[in-house]
Design a protein around this motif. Structure first.
Motif, mmCIF file in Angstrom:
data_model
loop_
_atom_site.group_PDB
_atom_site.id
_atom_site.type_symbol
_atom_site.label_atom_id
_atom_site.label_comp_id
_atom_site.label_asym_id
_atom_site.label_seq_id
_atom_site.Cartn_x
_atom_site.Cartn_y
_atom_site.Cartn_z
ATOM 1 N N ARG A 19 -21.460 -17.206 28.039
ATOM 2 C CA ARG A 19 -21.720 -16.105 28.960
ATOM 3 C C ARG A 19 -20.897 -14.913 28.493
ATOM 4 O O ARG A 19 -19.670 -14.976 28.462
ATOM 5 C CB ARG A 19 -21.359 -16.488 30.389
ATOM 6 N N ASN A 48 -21.129 -10.432 26.920
ATOM 7 C CA ASN A 48 -21.810 -9.167 26.695
ATOM 8 C C ASN A 48 -22.446 -9.214 25.311
ATOM 9 O O ASN A 48 -21.745 -9.298 24.300
ATOM 10 C CB ASN A 48 -20.806 -8.015 26.803
ATOM 11 N N ARG A 49 -23.792 -9.183 25.260
ATOM 12 C CA ARG A 49 -24.500 -9.338 23.985
ATOM 13 C C ARG A 49 -24.107 -8.246 22.993
ATOM 14 O O ARG A 49 -23.887 -8.513 21.814
ATOM 15 C CB ARG A 49 -26.012 -9.310 24.205
ATOM 16 N N ARG A 70 -22.166 -9.283 31.867
ATOM 17 C CA ARG A 70 -22.326 -10.476 31.031
ATOM 18 C C ARG A 70 -23.611 -11.196 31.396
ATOM 19 O O ARG A 70 -24.042 -11.195 32.555
ATOM 20 C CB ARG A 70 -21.140 -11.426 31.200
ATOM 21 N N ASP A 71 -24.178 -11.839 30.394
ATOM 22 C CA ASP A 71 -25.408 -12.607 30.574
ATOM 23 C C ASP A 71 -25.239 -13.960 29.892
ATOM 24 O O ASP A 71 -24.347 -14.168 29.059
ATOM 25 C CB ASP A 71 -26.609 -11.874 29.967
ATOM 26 N N SER A 72 -26.125 -14.879 30.255
ATOM 27 C CA SER A 72 -26.165 -16.170 29.563
ATOM 28 C C SER A 72 -26.821 -15.964 28.196
ATOM 29 O O SER A 72 -27.950 -15.459 28.117
ATOM 30 C CB SER A 72 -26.951 -17.183 30.392
ATOM 31 N N GLU A 113 -20.467 -21.778 28.360
ATOM 32 C CA GLU A 113 -20.883 -21.468 29.726
ATOM 33 C C GLU A 113 -20.704 -22.705 30.604
ATOM 34 O O GLU A 113 -20.979 -23.830 30.181
ATOM 35 C CB GLU A 113 -22.347 -21.014 29.741
ATOM 36 N N HIS A 151 -13.446 -11.959 26.610
ATOM 37 C CA HIS A 151 -14.285 -13.102 26.976
ATOM 38 C C HIS A 151 -13.476 -14.377 27.181
ATOM 39 O O HIS A 151 -14.070 -15.463 27.310
ATOM 40 C CB HIS A 151 -15.345 -13.331 25.889
ATOM 41 N N PRO A 158 -24.516 -22.297 24.273
ATOM 42 C CA PRO A 158 -24.600 -21.387 25.418
ATOM 43 C C PRO A 158 -23.238 -20.779 25.769
ATOM 44 O O PRO A 158 -22.250 -21.481 25.944
ATOM 45 C CB PRO A 158 -25.093 -22.291 26.546
#
Length: 485
Positions: A347, A349-350, A309-311, A464, A442, A345
């Motif tokens: 967090r 998985n794109r 996961r990313d921001s 986030e 998520h 925002p």
């Protein structure tokens, strides 16, 4: 194994016996300690009283001789009570006191001694226990000073009897209570076991009985019932998936096989063969997409991809997905509009979030878009919005189609569920299932609402930590003008 043996082997019965043994040992120690201390205290008081009297009489003897001693003893003997006195000469002739006769053993004794004596009673003479101190006077005379301790002996007998009866009653109550508790617990366990055997036999609708007492067995039964409910739901889903697989995958396989057979029956023609092979590849690609979707859902439900996961700015992900579907919307004559908050925002998985958003837009264009000629006064459009509030980011995809009945909104989130009875539109009924799996991965939710008319599908995801999304939309809309949320 008999029922009684089975009962005696239960943990509850053995614990009851253990508690009874420990309690009985503690009770015996307490009673013996109390009895011993009481006896010691009474004996000490008795010896002190007798010693004090002997000292007093010895002083009288030294002051006035035997006559003074006899007079004092005669005077004290007439006082009611448990005191015993005797002054006798060397020939055992009584000079004073309330002891009429003594045994030879008592006469020959010196110092403290216990003995039995007789005294008048309502029914005749009675034997009673006494304790005395025998003192020899000069000239062979005897002085005996003592106390009647028959009441103390009765007290000792009463304590011993009470201890024995108390232990007997405790044993009866302990064993009976253990038997009763064990029977009740064993009956509940047998009931639970019978129910589990029925469930193992295939009846997943059965549930473990709950007594309503709220004890540990009830809490265990409630937890197991929740697990059984989940298992029943999964099994029903598997049956439904199997049925839908048979319907959705068998048809294209048959179509594929028939097309190949038809091509083989025709006269040899390279162009016809090529066309048949191209259609076969298309069918195979469709089947592969269906299996890939199933694998993706299975991986998501197993938690795969949860750590990658990313921001992300959710508005940017939605904008990218909407741009991909602009040509599709134009081809169908549907206006695709987006209404994006400034910064949302999250967090995650794109790739998974992008696929989920694409599925929602694809479903809205496929089933919710109404051509302008059939719009009935409503604009033929699909609107995608992003917003954030109460710690959650939301993506809402709204259309003006026929919508989904409220009674079917939970069911359409399952695999292979398609409300289109004719199944004329391409698809496998896995799109919303995949979106729901991504939402759960998520920590979010997927819900369906009425758009009046049409359907509004809302994907809700946690914001986030430490970030706050804005509600002001300033990102350009790929398919139309910007509108405030």
């Amino acid at each position: 194994m008999t029922a009684l043996t089975k009962l005696f082997r239960t943990t509850t019965f053995r614990l009851s016996l253990t508690y009874f043994a420990l309690f009985s040992a503690a009770a015996i120690i307490a009673i013996v300690y109390l009895y011993w201390n009481t006896t010691v205290l009474l004996s000490r008081q008795l010896n002190q009283t007798i010693d004090a009297e002997l000292k007093g009489l010895a002083e009288q003897y030294r002051a006035g001789g035997r006559d003074q001693l006899v007079r004092i003893v005669a005077q004290r003997s007439r006082t009611p009570g448990n005191s015993l006195y005797l002054v006798a000469d060397r020939n055992e002739k009584q000079l004073a006191g309330n002891l009429s006769a003594v045994s030879p053993q008592l006469w020959d004794s010196v110092g403290p001694v216990e003995f039995f004596y007789s005294r008048p009673a309502p029914g005749g003479m009675e034997q009673r226990l006494a304790f005395a101190n025998v003192f020899r006077l000069p000239g062979g005379d005897r002085l005996i000073v003592g106390r009647d301790i028959e009441d103390r002996r009765e007290l000792s007998r009463l304590i011993r009897s009470t201890m024995l009866w108390g232990l007997g009653v405790m044993a009866l109550v302990g064993l009976g209570g253990g038997y009763w508790v064990s029977r009740r617990l064993l009956a509940r366990v047998d009931n639970l076991s019978a129910t589990t055997r029925t469930i193992m036999a295939g009846d997943l609708s059965r549930r473990l009985p709950v007594s309503g007492s709220g004890d540990e067995l009830d809490r265990l039964a409630q937890s197991l019932n929740l697990m059984l409910g989940r298992i029943e739901q999964l099994m029903a889903g598997m049956r439904e998936v199997s049925d839908n697989i048979a319907h959705d995958l068998k048809t294209p396989l048959n179509r594929l096989r028939n097309r190949v057979e038809e091509a083989l029956r025709e006269p040899p023609d390279e162009t016809a063969y090529r066309a048949a092979l191209e259609r076969t590849i298309e069918e195979a690609d469709g089947l592969m997409k269906t299996f890939n979707a199933l694998l993706s859902i299975a991986r998501l439900e197993a938690g795969a991809g949860g750590d990658d996961r990313d921001s992300l700015d959710l508005s940017a992900v939605v904008s990218d997905a909407a741009e991909l579907y602009e040509p599709v919307a134009e081809e169908r004559g549907i206006a695709l509009k987006v209404d994006l908050a400034r910064h949302v925002p999250v967090r995650g998985n794109r790739q998974l979030l992008g696929q989920a958003i694409a599925n929602l837009i694809d479903n809205a264009l496929k089933y919710g878009g109404v051509p302008a000629a059939q719009a009935n006064g409503h604009a033929s459009e699909v609107v995608v919005r992003t917003s954030s509030h109460d710690g959650f980011a939301e993506i809402a995809v709204c259309d003006r189609g026929p919508g989904v009945p409220e009674s079917e909104r939970e069911r359409v989130l399952s695999r292979f569920v398609r409300l289109e009875a004719s199944r004329s539109e391409p698809g496998s009924g896995l799109g919303l299932s995949l979106v729901a799996a991504v939402a759960r991965l998520h920590g979010g939710t997927l819900r369906l609402e009425d758009n009046e008319p049409g359907l509004r599908v809302i994907l809700s995801l946690p914001l986030e930590s430490g970030a706050q999304g804005a509600k002001t939309a300033d990102r350009p809309s790929p398919g139309g003008e910007l509108r405030p949320t």
